[in-house]
Design an enzyme around this catalytic site. Structure first.
Site, PDB file in Angstrom:
ATOM      1  CB  CYS A   1       1.481   6.527  11.218  1.00  0.00           C
ATOM      2  SG  CYS A   1       2.322   7.868  10.585  1.00  0.00           S
TER       3      CYS A   1
ATOM      4  CB  CYS B   1       3.255   7.703   3.043  1.00  0.00           C
ATOM      5  SG  CYS B   1       3.573   6.665   3.970  1.00  0.00           S
TER       6      CYS B   1
ATOM      7  CB  CYS C   1       7.891  -4.636   8.410  1.00  0.00           C
ATOM      8  SG  CYS C   1       9.179  -4.034   9.419  1.00  0.00           S
TER       9      CYS C   1
ATOM     10  CB  CYS D   1       6.619  -2.264  15.868  1.00  0.00           C
ATOM     11  SG  CYS D   1       8.455  -1.997  15.489  1.00  0.00           S
TER      12      CYS D   1
ATOM     13  CD  GLU E   1      -2.833  -1.210   2.244  1.00  0.00           C
ATOM     14  OE1 GLU E   1      -3.952  -1.828   1.990  1.00  0.00           O
ATOM     15  OE2 GLU E   1      -2.646  -0.778   3.555  1.00  0.00           O
TER      16      GLU E   1
ATOM     17  CB  CYS F   1       3.238  -1.429  13.254  1.00  0.00           C
ATOM     18  SG  CYS F   1       3.559  -1.284  11.697  1.00  0.00           S
TER      19      CYS F   1
HETATM   20  N1  SAH Z   1       9.663   1.026   9.564  1.00  0.00           N
HETATM   21  C1  SAH Z   1       9.754   2.401   9.688  1.00  0.00           C
HETATM   22  C2  SAH Z   1       8.997   2.896   8.856  1.00  0.00           C
HETATM   23  C3  SAH Z   1       7.648   2.850   8.631  1.00  0.00           C
HETATM   24  S1  SAH Z   1       6.589   3.126  10.036  1.00  0.00           S
HETATM   25  C4  SAH Z   1       9.763   2.752  11.209  1.00  0.00           C
HETATM   26  O1  SAH Z   1       9.396   2.207  11.876  1.00  0.00           O
HETATM   27  O2  SAH Z   1      10.089   3.811  11.186  1.00  0.00           O
HETATM   28  C5  SAH Z   1       6.483   4.770  10.172  1.00  0.00           C
HETATM   29  C6  SAH Z   1       5.868   5.214  11.587  1.00  0.00           C
HETATM   30  O3  SAH Z   1       4.863   4.891  11.930  1.00  0.00           O
HETATM   31  C7  SAH Z   1       6.975   4.746  12.514  1.00  0.00           C
HETATM   32  O4  SAH Z   1       7.448   6.102  13.531  1.00  0.00           O
HETATM   33  C8  SAH Z   1       5.983   4.001  13.665  1.00  0.00           C
HETATM   34  O5  SAH Z   1       6.443   3.933  14.744  1.00  0.00           O
HETATM   35  C9  SAH Z   1       4.792   4.526  13.360  1.00  0.00           C
HETATM   36  N2  SAH Z   1       3.674   3.931  13.686  1.00  0.00           N
HETATM   37  C10 SAH Z   1       3.589   2.345  13.518  1.00  0.00           C
HETATM   38  N3  SAH Z   1       2.424   1.872  13.695  1.00  0.00           N
HETATM   39  C11 SAH Z   1       1.711   2.816  14.225  1.00  0.00           C
HETATM   40  C12 SAH Z   1       0.271   3.045  14.667  1.00  0.00           C
HETATM   41  N4  SAH Z   1      -0.600   2.086  14.580  1.00  0.00           N
HETATM   42  N5  SAH Z   1      -0.097   4.286  15.060  1.00  0.00           N
HETATM   43  C13 SAH Z   1       0.616   5.466  14.877  1.00  0.00           C
HETATM   44  N6  SAH Z   1       1.957   5.299  14.487  1.00  0.00           N
HETATM   45  C14 SAH Z   1       2.512   4.154  14.126  1.00  0.00           C
HETATM   46 FE1  SF4 Z   2       8.117  -2.184  10.650  1.00  0.00          FE
HETATM   47 FE2  SF4 Z   2       5.938  -1.149  11.387  1.00  0.00          FE
HETATM   48 FE3  SF4 Z   2       8.060  -1.346  13.213  1.00  0.00          FE
HETATM   49 FE4  SF4 Z   2       8.246   0.261  11.200  1.00  0.00          FE
HETATM   50  S1  SF4 Z   2       6.854   0.314  12.762  1.00  0.00           S
HETATM   51  S2  SF4 Z   2       9.747  -1.282  11.632  1.00  0.00           S
HETATM   52  S3  SF4 Z   2       6.996  -0.976   9.581  1.00  0.00           S
HETATM   53  S4  SF4 Z   2       6.600  -2.997  12.260  1.00  0.00           S
END
Ligand code: SAH
Ligand code: SF4
Length: 376
Positions: A366, A129, A136, A140, A99, A143
């Site tokens: 995000c 974006c 990934c 996390c 996406e 996420c």
């Molecule tokens: N993998 C990279 C870039 C993609 S995530 C990273 O983690 O930096 C981009 C941003 O979205 C990151 O700062 C992450 O912490 C944030 N993010 C992930 N899941 C989220 C959520 N459910 N709500 C708000 N921000 C989120």
């Molecule tokens: Fe991967 Fe989501 Fe963590 Fe970014 S925030 S490193 S996309 S799992």
């Protein structure tokens, strides 16, 4: 047999969208040298068929169509939020799905965090974006992408095509160009740095889309090796670290795949980056209600940020279905938690921004991107 194979997916026909002028010149070495530049410029202008490339001889266009595709991914879904955010789902040639999102508004503000008024964003930024991986590996817990597991790295073409498709929409819908790129979609960009670098080379080329490197932000979960590689070899982009928590034990529980990159090592790498590139680093903090919004969190964050030149970006957690932390459902932070946390940091002299929540009704905000397993 039909000679235009631009519709064919599932076989490995090289895509021109992932080639620099140099790559094109190498691929077309029997042709006149200026042809590579002509083709490159057509692709940047959004051409999706060889027939549009009217300054190329007809026979040559036919030959190109037999050997190459222009774009190798297909848009399988387009969703639009009331706030103007557009999310595209792309199907890749092996059936993987990713996406990408177009945000028609400022992503953050440090002066005004009241909701925007309709139309207020018309002269603001238009931000693409981009995703760098299908799924990934960092996993996390907060996420959506992280909950999918890891499928594969994207190729340079699959990254540039997200921009090209979004750019088609920006031109049609807004009548203007995309002004900013944030590499904050699906995946960890610094685990696919080579393809990202190639894609940004193409997107920032003066003979093509001419995006400004200063307006590209790469966000990483903290891949030390990748930060050092970027410091040495570029891209010269803005760097954002998804810090989440400056308390290492909590961070490792929230971001399980990052272990092995300690906070101390990450900070050292950021200092090297800062010295080389002279840029302020953004520290992103996803605020998880009741988990990382307390006073001790703010103190740990302040101590961590003290030796860096930073701006702190608070991102209230966007809900995604089924996400839990150690058996408990995650929850959005309350307004009071967000503002108290912000005040604690501002009292300590830090510049703090708060990210707007955009695209939530289409799960385009995000951390809500999650198409990797789909088949479009
Ligand atoms: N993998 C990279 C870039 C993609 S995530 C990273 O983690 O930096 C981009 C941003 O979205 C990151 O700062 C992450 O912490 C944030 N993010 C992930 N899941 C989220 C959520 N459910 N709500 C708000 N921000 C989120
Ligand atoms: Fe991967 Fe989501 Fe963590 Fe970014 S925030 S490193 S996309 S799992």
């Amino acid at each position: 047999m039909d000679t235009d194979n631009s519709e064919i997916t599932g076989i490995n026909v090289p895509a021109l969208s992932g080639m620099t002028i140099t790559n094109l010149a190498e691929a077309l070495k029997d042709e006149k040298p200026y042809r590579a530049k002509q083709i490159f410029s057509w692709i940047a202008r959004g051409a999706q068929s060889f027939d549009e490339m009217t300054n190329l001889p007809r026979q040559f266009r036919k030959q190109l169509a037999e050997q190459f595709v222009i774009r190798k991914s297909r848009v399988t879904e387009k969703l639009e939020d009331r706030d103007g955010t557009v999310k595209l789902r792309l199907c890749l040639e092996d059936g993987a799905a990713i996406e990408t999102v177009l945000l028609a508004a400022p992503g953050e503000s440090n002066s005004d965090h009241s909701p925007e008024k309709p139309g207020q964003h018309n002269n603001g930024r238009l931000t693409a974006c981009l995703s760098t991986q299908a799924g990934c590996p960092v996993g996390c817990v907060f996420c959506k992408t992280g909950s999918l597991g890891f499928l594969r790295n994207l190729e340079a073409a699959e990254i540039t095509e997200q921009f090209l498709y979004l750019s088609d929409i920006a031109k049609k819908k807004e009548g203007r160009r995309i002004s900013n790129i944030v590499v904050m979609g699906m995946g960890e960009p610094l685990l696919n740095l080579e393809a990202l670098r190639a894609a940004l080379d193409i997107l920032c080329s003066k003979s093509g889309l001419n995006c400004s490197k200063r307006k590209v932000t790469v966000s990483t979960s903290g891949i030390t090796r990748g930060i050092l590689d970027m410091a040495e070899n570029g891209p010269e982009a803005e760097l954002a670290l998804s810090l989440t928590s400056a308390r290492e034990a909590l961070r490792n529980r929230l971001m399980p795949g990052i272990q092995g990159n300690s906070l101390a090592q990450i900070k050292e790498a950021l200092q090297v980056y800062q010295k080389k590139q002279g840029r302020r680093i953004t520290l992103e903090i996803v605020l998880l209600g009741g988990i990382n919004t307390g006073e001790e969190e703010a103190s740990a964050l302040a101590a961590y940020a003290a030796q860096l030149s930073t701006i702190i970006n608070l991102i209230p957690w966007n809900p995604a279905e089924g996400l839990q932390f150690e058996g408990k459902n995650l929850r959005e932070p309350e307004e009071r938690e967000i503002e108290t946390f912000r005040a604690l940091l501002e009292q300590r002299g830090f510049a703090v921004t708060r990210r707007y929540r955009r695209g939530r009704s289409i799960s385009g905000a995000c951390g809500q991107l999650g198409a990797a397993g789909g088949n479009g």
